[in-house]
Motif scaffolding. Structure first.
Motif, PDB file in Angstrom:
ATOM      1  N   PRO A 248       0.818  -1.226   0.000  1.00 12.51           N
ATOM      2  CA  PRO A 248       0.000   0.000   0.000  1.00 12.51           C
ATOM      3  C   PRO A 248       0.845   1.266   0.000  1.00 12.51           C
ATOM      4  O   PRO A 248       2.046   1.247   0.291  1.00 12.51           O
ATOM      5  N   HIS A 249       0.172   2.360  -0.300  1.00 12.66           N
ATOM      6  CA  HIS A 249       0.800   3.681  -0.326  1.00 12.66           C
ATOM      7  C   HIS A 249       1.218   4.079   1.087  1.00 12.66           C
ATOM      8  O   HIS A 249       0.456   3.944   2.032  1.00 12.66           O
ATOM      9  N   ASN A 250       2.436   4.546   1.247  1.00 10.91           N
ATOM     10  CA  ASN A 250       2.919   5.039   2.529  1.00 10.91           C
ATOM     11  C   ASN A 250       2.248   6.386   2.831  1.00 10.91           C
ATOM     12  O   ASN A 250       1.681   7.030   1.952  1.00 10.91           O
ATOM     13  N   ASP A 251       2.323   6.807   4.080  1.00 19.92           N
ATOM     14  CA  ASP A 251       1.673   8.043   4.512  1.00 19.92           C
ATOM     15  C   ASP A 251       2.561   9.250   4.175  1.00 19.92           C
ATOM     16  O   ASP A 251       3.180   9.860   5.042  1.00 19.92           O
ATOM     17  N   LEU A 252       2.642   9.546   2.906  1.00 23.66           N
ATOM     18  CA  LEU A 252       3.392  10.703   2.433  1.00 23.66           C
ATOM     19  C   LEU A 252       2.719  11.236   1.179  1.00 23.66           C
ATOM     20  O   LEU A 252       2.024  10.511   0.484  1.00 23.66           O
ATOM     21  N   ARG A 253       2.929  12.524   0.900  1.00 21.28           N
ATOM     22  CA  ARG A 253       2.250  13.100  -0.255  1.00 21.28           C
ATOM     23  C   ARG A 253       2.920  14.402  -0.680  1.00 21.28           C
ATOM     24  O   ARG A 253       3.544  15.089   0.140  1.00 21.28           O
ATOM     25  N   PRO A 254       2.793  14.743  -1.960  1.00 21.89           N
ATOM     26  CA  PRO A 254       3.222  16.071  -2.394  1.00 21.89           C
ATOM     27  C   PRO A 254       2.142  17.091  -2.061  1.00 21.89           C
ATOM     28  O   PRO A 254       0.984  16.936  -2.452  1.00 21.89           O
ATOM     29  N   VAL A 255       2.506  18.118  -1.323  1.00 20.28           N
ATOM     30  CA  VAL A 255       1.548  19.146  -0.932  1.00 20.28           C
ATOM     31  C   VAL A 255       1.352  20.149  -2.063  1.00 20.28           C
ATOM     32  O   VAL A 255       0.235  20.597  -2.341  1.00 20.28           O
ATOM     33  N   SER A 256       2.439  20.497  -2.710  1.00 20.03           N
ATOM     34  CA  SER A 256       2.371  21.473  -3.794  1.00 20.03           C
ATOM     35  C   SER A 256       3.638  21.366  -4.630  1.00 20.03           C
ATOM     36  O   SER A 256       4.599  20.694  -4.240  1.00 20.03           O
ATOM     37  N   LEU A 257       3.619  22.049  -5.774  1.00 20.13           N
ATOM     38  CA  LEU A 257       4.803  22.170  -6.620  1.00 20.13           C
ATOM     39  C   LEU A 257       5.273  23.615  -6.602  1.00 20.13           C
ATOM     40  O   LEU A 257       4.463  24.541  -6.641  1.00 20.13           O
ATOM     41  N   GLU A 258       6.586  23.797  -6.556  1.00 20.46           N
ATOM     42  CA  GLU A 258       7.136  25.145  -6.606  1.00 20.46           C
ATOM     43  C   GLU A 258       6.966  25.713  -8.019  1.00 20.46           C
ATOM     44  O   GLU A 258       7.140  25.000  -9.010  1.00 20.46           O
ATOM     45  N   HIS A 259       6.658  26.993  -8.113  1.00 15.70           N
ATOM     46  CA  HIS A 259       6.569  27.688  -9.393  1.00 15.70           C
ATOM     47  C   HIS A 259       7.920  28.363  -9.629  1.00 15.70           C
ATOM     48  O   HIS A 259       8.247  29.360  -9.001  1.00 15.70           O
ATOM     49  N   LYS A 260       8.693  27.828 -10.564  1.00 16.03           N
ATOM     50  CA  LYS A 260      10.111  28.151 -10.656  1.00 16.03           C
ATOM     51  C   LYS A 260      10.435  29.006 -11.882  1.00 16.03           C
ATOM     52  O   LYS A 260       9.650  29.125 -12.817  1.00 16.03           O
ATOM     53  N   LEU A 261      11.657  29.541 -11.862  1.00 14.68           N
ATOM     54  CA  LEU A 261      12.170  30.295 -12.998  1.00 14.68           C
ATOM     55  C   LEU A 261      12.390  29.395 -14.205  1.00 14.68           C
ATOM     56  O   LEU A 261      12.163  29.796 -15.349  1.00 14.68           O
ATOM     57  N   GLY A 262      12.860  28.185 -13.956  1.00 17.08           N
ATOM     58  CA  GLY A 262      13.176  27.259 -15.042  1.00 17.08           C
ATOM     59  C   GLY A 262      12.982  25.818 -14.605  1.00 17.08           C
ATOM     60  O   GLY A 262      12.301  25.541 -13.614  1.00 17.08           O
ATOM     61  N   ILE A 263      13.609  24.898 -15.321  1.00 17.45           N
ATOM     62  CA  ILE A 263      13.451  23.440 -15.159  1.00 17.45           C
ATOM     63  C   ILE A 263      11.996  23.089 -14.801  1.00 17.45           C
ATOM     64  O   ILE A 263      11.727  22.375 -13.844  1.00 17.45           O
ATOM     65  N   ASN A 264      11.081  23.574 -15.620  1.00 19.09           N
ATOM     66  CA  ASN A 264       9.658  23.436 -15.299  1.00 19.09           C
ATOM     67  C   ASN A 264       9.149  22.006 -15.395  1.00 19.09           C
ATOM     68  O   ASN A 264       8.127  21.676 -14.783  1.00 19.09           O
ATOM     69  N   ALA A 265       9.825  21.159 -16.167  1.00 21.80           N
ATOM     70  CA  ALA A 265       9.396  19.770 -16.267  1.00 21.80           C
ATOM     71  C   ALA A 265       9.937  18.916 -15.124  1.00 21.80           C
ATOM     72  O   ALA A 265       9.641  17.723 -15.053  1.00 21.80           O
ATOM     73  N   SER A 266      10.734  19.516 -14.247  1.00 25.46           N
ATOM     74  CA  SER A 266      11.219  18.812 -13.062  1.00 25.46           C
ATOM     75  C   SER A 266      10.328  19.193 -11.893  1.00 25.46           C
ATOM     76  O   SER A 266      10.371  20.331 -11.417  1.00 25.46           O
TER      77      SER A 266
END
Length: 580
Positions: A248-266
């Motif tokens: 099963p999925h562990n108790d972790l999650r991405p809360v948000s993504l940073e809005h960056k100057l570059g490397i937008n596909a990362s």
């Protein structure tokens, strides 16, 4: 955006001359790294990167990664390209054969990342972080952890991350507050409940790999404050069953993504662990020794980030040259023919293009010299291991500074078209700008150089490097003088300067030392080409090496006064006066 063409011949020259791949192949450990295989790898990964990663570079920048319903999604094509990368075995080049790797030199793993990153810097961060996770577990994981996690990390079936930074900590890792509570009973007895939030987690979530193995720094109950009380934990996105299948999925999650100057596909994620008090992790290595274990991963990452300077420099240079050949504007100055010519015919554009090429090739020479020393250290050469440690901050700091400068020149060559997004030149600069910041800012690298690295063997290790350069540069007076100046500054910093004085001069000194090493290694390349080593580069290499030695080396020598000016002048004004 101009298509990416792998610089295969220049890479092979650097691998042979600067890394010394033939000497490495003479060892039992790296015996498979014969010339034919090396050429096949460099050519093969270059073709793969150009064909699969490069076409996604622009769409990745425009569309970027997106967080949708708690899951990070990438644009169409990324999953298929990553699957091809895994299927062809590129992720396993430098890893141990004990867990399914190919056991080839680190030098060749650097070449894989160089090609992938030049094709698509944002995408290449995914395998780059996985390589670091493999390195940390190989050195510090127990046998059970290695057996469970390494085979699929090495293949690329799973990916890895590094979780250090927290909202209130930044570069001060010792200020982190994530916790790890021991579990004493139940199915997870002997493991730990992880709780906390991490920021700037590169590729912290995505769907390209089947599982994501997070390496997380946290504190045990009663741990000492500061860096002495940090432990390292392996925390999988999905629990792994005893038979290797995913649970099963562990108790972790991405809360948000940073809005960056570059490397937008990362996807740069804010990650939350233990929202429901049920995030399970395992201790890696000894309690309160996590930072030491993580530094294994960070050292690897710093070399690979220095590599990114080479990558973005190469891509920006190719883009600028293609534009300069195609763009027709104005007659050549002083020519009786007033017909407009391609801007590549104008002297200042020529100067900029040669600077781009010379800086990029110099950074590449430094990269592979460093990688070759790492490989010699792996073979048991303690002097090479020490030298590699000295070279790492040079490569990370100066290499990434080169990437930013070269990408900026690329925008300048495009003129107004470089400042708009349609040409793609601006993307290279935007992507490049993160590299001097992450994995320890370049100021931190310079500080490391004038403290820990300067202190190695009482200062004799770094002095030996400059002595080697001065000895070999007897026919290049400017380079010899730069090496001698570097040695004199190192001795002053060791014997006379205060800590503040050293830190005040650390960045110019780091630049001087880096240019000295890069010029030395470019000189060796030019000598090898003159002796017939790379017929395809017989016309170009002497010119770019000469440009570096005649123009960039003297510039670096001019930093001596700044490197030895001391700290007093920096503190003449109070913070309030500076703000006025």
């Amino acid at each position: 955006m101009t298509p990416f063409t792998p610089p295969t011949q220049d890479q092979l020259l650097a691998i042979r001359v600067n890394a010394g791949i033939e000497q490495l192949a003479a060892s039992e450990k790296f015996a498979h790294a014969e010339s034919d295989l090396v050429e096949a790898i460099v050519e093969g990964v270059g073709q793969f990167a150009a064909g699969e990663f490069a076409p996604l570079n622009r769409i990745g920048d425009l569309e970027g990664a997106k967080l949708e319903n708690g899951v990070v999604r990438l644009p169409d094509g990324f999953k298929e390209a990553y699957e091809g990368y895994v299927e062809q075995g590129w992720n396993s080049i430098g890893s141990s054969t004990d867990f399914g790797g190919q056991g080839l030199p680190f030098t060749l793993a650097c070449n894989v990342l160089e090609n992938l990153g030049a094709a698509n810097m944002a995408f290449s961060l995914l395998p780059m972080l996985s390589v670091g996770a493999v390195e940390a577990l190989e050195h510090h994981g127990n046998e059970a952890q290695q057996s469970m996690y390494l085979p699929d990390l090495i293949s690329g079936k799973w990916s890895g991350t590094m979780n250090l930074t927290e909202p209130a900590a930044g570069s001060d890792v010792g200020a982190l507050r994530s916790t790890a509570e021991p579990i004493t009973d139940g199915e997870h007895a002997g493991k730990y409940k992880i709780k906390g939030q991490k920021i700037y987690i590169t590729w912290g979530d995505h769907t390209l790999a089947e599982n994501i193995i997070h390496l997380v720094l946290a504190r045990l109950p009663g741990a000492p404050e500061g860096t002495r009380g940090i432990s390292l934990f392996v925390v999988p996105k999905y629990h792994v069953n005893a038979d290797g299948s995913l649970g099963p999925h562990n108790d972790l999650r991405p809360v948000s993504l940073e809005h960056k100057l570059g490397i937008n596909a990362s996807p740069t994620c804010v990650m939350s662990y233990g929202d429901n008090d049920n995030c399970i992790g395992e201790l890696v290595g000894a309690e309160n020794r996590g930072l030491m274990a993580m530094f294994t991963m960070m050292n690897n990452a710093r070399i690979n980030v220095g590599n990114q300077g080479v990558q973005i420099g190469e891509r920006a240079t190719q883009q600028a040259i293609a534009y300069a050949i195609d763009r027709v504007q104005s007659a050549r100055a002083g020519s009786p023919d007033k017909t407009p010519v391609a801007i590549i015919e104008h002297p200042d554009v020529r100067r900029m293009i040669l600077r781009m090429k010379a800086l990029t090739e110099g950074a590449r020479a430094l990269l592979y010299y460093c990688a070759g020393q790492v490989d010699r250290g792996t073979l048991g050469d303690s002097e090479a291991r020490t030298r590699a440690e000295i070279l790492v901050p040079l490569l990370k700091a100066w290499g990434t500074d080169v990437g930013v400068e070269v990408a900026g020149i690329g925008v300048q060559i495009h003129g107004g078209m470089g400042f708009v997004e349609e040409t793609g030149a601006a993307q290279h600069w935007r992507d490049s700008r993160i590299a001097p910041i992450y994995e320890g800012t370049n100021g931190i690298q310079a500080a490391d150089l004038v403290t820990r690295k300067l202190g190695m063997e009482g200062g004799e290790a770094i002095l030996a490097l400059f002595a080697d350069i001065a000895r070999d540069a007897s026919g290049e007076p400017a380079l010899a003088v730069l090496a001698q100046d570097c040695a004199a500054i190192a001795q002053w910093m060791r014997d006379e300067a205060s800590l503040d004085d050293r830190l005040a001069g650390s960045v110019p000194f780091c630049t001087m030392a880096s240019v000295a090493v890069a010029g030395w290694q470019l000189m060796k390349q030019a000598e090898a080409v003159a002796a017939g080593a790379a017929p395809a580069l017989l016309e170009t290499k002497p010119v770019t090496a000469r440009f570096f030695l005649d123009r960039i080396v003297p510039e670096a020598a001019g930093l001596k006064a700044s490197a030895t000016a001391g700290a007093e002048g920096l503190y003449t004004l109070s913070p309030e006066a500076l703000a006025s």
